[in-house]
Design an enzyme around this catalytic site. Sequence first.
Site, mmCIF file in Angstrom:
data_model
loop_
_atom_site.group_PDB
_atom_site.id
_atom_site.type_symbol
_atom_site.label_atom_id
_atom_site.label_comp_id
_atom_site.label_asym_id
_atom_site.label_seq_id
_atom_site.Cartn_x
_atom_site.Cartn_y
_atom_site.Cartn_z
ATOM 1 N N HIS A 173 0.822 -1.209 0.000
ATOM 2 C CA HIS A 173 0.000 0.000 0.000
ATOM 3 C C HIS A 173 0.858 1.262 0.000
ATOM 4 O O HIS A 173 2.016 1.263 0.421
ATOM 5 C CB HIS A 173 -0.934 -0.001 1.203
ATOM 6 C CG HIS A 173 -2.009 -1.036 1.109
ATOM 7 N ND1 HIS A 173 -3.051 -1.130 2.004
ATOM 8 C CD2 HIS A 173 -2.222 -2.037 0.203
ATOM 9 C CE1 HIS A 173 -3.847 -2.123 1.669
ATOM 10 N NE2 HIS A 173 -3.358 -2.697 0.581
ATOM 11 N N GLU A 206 0.784 3.970 1.780
ATOM 12 C CA GLU A 206 1.250 4.423 3.090
ATOM 13 C C GLU A 206 2.511 3.681 3.513
ATOM 14 O O GLU A 206 3.479 4.277 4.006
ATOM 15 C CB GLU A 206 0.165 4.214 4.142
ATOM 16 C CG GLU A 206 -1.147 4.923 3.852
ATOM 17 C CD GLU A 206 -2.147 4.046 3.101
ATOM 18 O OE1 GLU A 206 -1.757 3.452 2.074
ATOM 19 O OE2 GLU A 206 -3.308 3.956 3.544
ATOM 20 N N CYS A 244 -2.536 -0.908 7.181
ATOM 21 C CA CYS A 244 -1.573 0.193 7.183
ATOM 22 C C CYS A 244 -1.513 0.903 8.529
ATOM 23 O O CYS A 244 -0.507 1.563 8.831
ATOM 24 C CB CYS A 244 -1.921 1.202 6.088
ATOM 25 S SG CYS A 244 -1.701 0.549 4.426
ATOM 26 N N CYS A 278 -6.475 1.779 5.790
ATOM 27 C CA CYS A 278 -6.984 0.480 6.237
ATOM 28 C C CYS A 278 -6.235 0.001 7.478
ATOM 29 O O CYS A 278 -5.189 0.541 7.847
ATOM 30 C CB CYS A 278 -6.872 -0.548 5.117
ATOM 31 S SG CYS A 278 -5.174 -1.059 4.762
#
Length: 238
Positions: A136, A138, A165, A162
């Site tokens: 992801h 992040e 993360c 989410c």
Amino acid sequence: MNMNILNELLDNKYHIMEKATENELDGNMTLNAIKQLIDNKGNTYELDEKYHVHLEKVINVLYLNERDTKIKWRNRMLNLAKHVSTWSRDKSQVGAVLVSKKGGDITLGYNGFPFGVKDDDERYNEKDIKLNIIVHAEVNAIIAAGLRAVDGHLYVVGKPICARCAGPIIQSGIKKVFAEKPLDEENSPKITDQNATDWHKMGRLAVIMLQEAGIEFIFYEQLDHGYTYSDLENNNFH
């Protein structure tokens, strides 16, 4: 009034004293007025009457300048994250900008497969495979920043953060997060694909995790002229 902005004003006493002198006011009284506002959680209606002239001629002016500067900076970072998101090959494009408080440098991240791993369309179109391979935005930004992530500010565009993360965000030492607010359970779209992820459910869990860890979570909403921010809404000043 926003408490962070009031505290930042108090930290910059030179500008307060200068603005007070410009308006032929006692700078120490202006400082006391700001301290009282902080004690009153930013509520201007509980401010002593003797401080009202300081509020009108000094504090409101400096406060609005500081708020506008803060908003412009946040808008730039979110627009940068939005641009970075377009670098992703995934249909759901997410971008992240991590601003370090140690040196002020900026680290970018977008959702994609790890370096060296084949990232053809076939894999991106197979949800069960993609979700197990993809990193992801992040996390990519956090990895790139390393120790510089400590006390940093993270801006995310494309999806709510989410739970996957939230863990790395907490462990990295990030202090403040700007992201979309996930929909509540009542308004979330129903998930019918067994291989799909309920990102709003994951987002709601992420919010709980980050708040429990003491990380400031600021929600933004995009408008035609820019963004609104949850911590700057309904400011009580005149």
